[in-house]
Scaffold this motif. Sequence first.
Motif, PDB file in Angstrom:
ATOM      1  N   PRO A 139      32.211  45.187  48.140  1.00  0.00           N
ATOM      2  CA  PRO A 139      33.393  46.020  47.860  1.00  0.00           C
ATOM      3  C   PRO A 139      34.687  45.225  47.800  1.00  0.00           C
ATOM      4  O   PRO A 139      35.623  45.609  47.100  1.00  0.00           O
ATOM      5  CB  PRO A 139      33.404  47.006  49.038  1.00  0.00           C
ATOM      6  N   GLY A 140      34.760  44.096  48.515  1.00  0.00           N
ATOM      7  CA  GLY A 140      35.962  43.290  48.509  1.00  0.00           C
ATOM      8  C   GLY A 140      36.216  42.591  47.194  1.00  0.00           C
ATOM      9  O   GLY A 140      37.325  42.099  46.954  1.00  0.00           O
ATOM     10  N   LEU A 141      35.200  42.540  46.344  1.00  0.00           N
ATOM     11  CA  LEU A 141      35.348  41.886  45.042  1.00  0.00           C
ATOM     12  C   LEU A 141      35.709  42.877  43.937  1.00  0.00           C
ATOM     13  O   LEU A 141      35.755  42.504  42.767  1.00  0.00           O
ATOM     14  CB  LEU A 141      34.070  41.122  44.678  1.00  0.00           C
ATOM     15  N   LEU A 142      35.960  44.124  44.287  1.00  0.00           N
ATOM     16  CA  LEU A 142      36.551  45.080  43.365  1.00  0.00           C
ATOM     17  C   LEU A 142      38.014  44.707  43.168  1.00  0.00           C
ATOM     18  O   LEU A 142      38.689  44.319  44.120  1.00  0.00           O
ATOM     19  CB  LEU A 142      36.431  46.492  43.929  1.00  0.00           C
ATOM     20  N   THR A 143      38.523  44.805  41.959  1.00  0.00           N
ATOM     21  CA  THR A 143      39.924  44.445  41.723  1.00  0.00           C
ATOM     22  C   THR A 143      40.856  45.466  42.367  1.00  0.00           C
ATOM     23  O   THR A 143      40.473  46.613  42.644  1.00  0.00           O
ATOM     24  CB  THR A 143      40.243  44.355  40.225  1.00  0.00           C
ATOM     25  N   VAL A 144      42.097  45.048  42.595  1.00  0.00           N
ATOM     26  CA  VAL A 144      43.104  45.951  43.160  1.00  0.00           C
ATOM     27  C   VAL A 144      43.311  47.147  42.238  1.00  0.00           C
ATOM     28  O   VAL A 144      43.374  48.302  42.686  1.00  0.00           O
ATOM     29  CB  VAL A 144      44.432  45.200  43.387  1.00  0.00           C
ATOM     30  N   THR A 145      43.423  46.877  40.931  1.00  0.00           N
ATOM     31  CA  THR A 145      43.596  47.973  39.969  1.00  0.00           C
ATOM     32  C   THR A 145      42.421  48.928  40.008  1.00  0.00           C
ATOM     33  O   THR A 145      42.583  50.158  40.008  1.00  0.00           O
ATOM     34  CB  THR A 145      43.777  47.417  38.547  1.00  0.00           C
ATOM     35  N   GLY A 146      41.214  48.388  40.059  1.00  0.00           N
ATOM     36  CA  GLY A 146      40.022  49.232  40.112  1.00  0.00           C
ATOM     37  C   GLY A 146      39.999  50.094  41.357  1.00  0.00           C
ATOM     38  O   GLY A 146      39.657  51.288  41.295  1.00  0.00           O
ATOM     39  N   SER A 147      40.369  49.533  42.489  1.00  0.00           N
ATOM     40  CA  SER A 147      40.349  50.299  43.733  1.00  0.00           C
ATOM     41  C   SER A 147      41.355  51.439  43.705  1.00  0.00           C
ATOM     42  O   SER A 147      41.081  52.549  44.178  1.00  0.00           O
ATOM     43  CB  SER A 147      40.634  49.372  44.926  1.00  0.00           C
ATOM     44  N   LYS A 148      42.534  51.195  43.142  1.00  0.00           N
ATOM     45  CA  LYS A 148      43.550  52.245  43.056  1.00  0.00           C
ATOM     46  C   LYS A 148      43.084  53.388  42.159  1.00  0.00           C
ATOM     47  O   LYS A 148      43.304  54.567  42.467  1.00  0.00           O
ATOM     48  CB  LYS A 148      44.863  51.665  42.541  1.00  0.00           C
ATOM     49  N   LEU A 149      42.445  53.045  41.050  1.00  0.00           N
ATOM     50  CA  LEU A 149      41.947  54.084  40.143  1.00  0.00           C
ATOM     51  C   LEU A 149      40.862  54.924  40.819  1.00  0.00           C
ATOM     52  O   LEU A 149      40.825  56.151  40.660  1.00  0.00           O
ATOM     53  CB  LEU A 149      41.415  53.445  38.864  1.00  0.00           C
TER      54      LEU A 149
END
Length: 326
Positions: free
Chosen positions: A76-86
């Motif tokens: 999960p830590g390798l999800l991008t910041v943009t992806g996590s916000k979406l």
Amino acid sequence: MRESNANEPTTGTDEREDSVGSRSATALRSDGGHPQEAIDAQGSRRGETLDARIFEHNAGDDQEGIPFVGAGPGDPGLLTVTGSKLLEDADLVVHAGSLVNSELLEEYCDHAELVNSVGKDLETLVPLMRDAYEDGRAVVRLHSGDPAIYGAALEQMDALEHEGVPTYFVPGVTSAFAASATLRTQLTLNEVSNHVAFTRPQGKTLTEADDHVSDFVGMGDVTTCLYLGTHAVSETMDRLLDDGHDPETPVAVIYHASWPDEDVIVGTIDTIGAQVEEAGYRASAVVVIGDAVTARGYERSYLYGDWANRGDSSEANDAETQADGD
């Protein structure tokens, strides 16, 4: 976090403004739609003119429509910041089943309705996402890794666009990059590997004539990353041996790269097939072929050598740009 059936009705509170203009007039409005017609139509349109959004948005921009988000390789830590916000703002997440780590879904999507896309065709997925979006819901299509690499994303996006629903990509970390991190090496190394090939071996999808694994390995300075080929490692290595490639060429197989149960098998073209068969892996691994696996014989980069001592001149800056990544 609630897993739902794709046929379950969706509800929404806000009416979403149509941002794709006249494209809605050509939408194929039906329960299942006609994805192949939509794909053909979008392909023809793309061949005639470039999408204006190419020049209006960068990859990280907040855009109108359904984002096709790369979940990354697993951690999960390798999800991008943009992806996590979406994902945190999503009402509906259509995800790639077990290819996406359940811990990621629990961490970022516990508030959203979840639909597993595995086993569902475009005739089901497209109207599901379209209807939810038009009901004012925030929809995210979540692919494993990066959707641009063997993701089958564009056909979904074309079908949605033809139905009047805008879409866009949000990049993710692909499994070959996670494998590189695990192996503590680079995919490109000075005097070892100047190129990287993302490819797949022959099988049901790829014909023998379209299998270029041997060509890439034969070039010598290519790191070859095999996707969707865990089940065929032995057969692929046998073909490489039959083609006369060095049996001592390093090969690594990284199962579930970055997942808690990650496993690394390192061998050679001659040995890796038997090693993978003994481990029992048939899917969910990336295969890396070439000397970059062991980083054997790489040379010091120009970037931190003579060029670094040329001062802060425009020539030195140009040289750094050229040498970057060596």
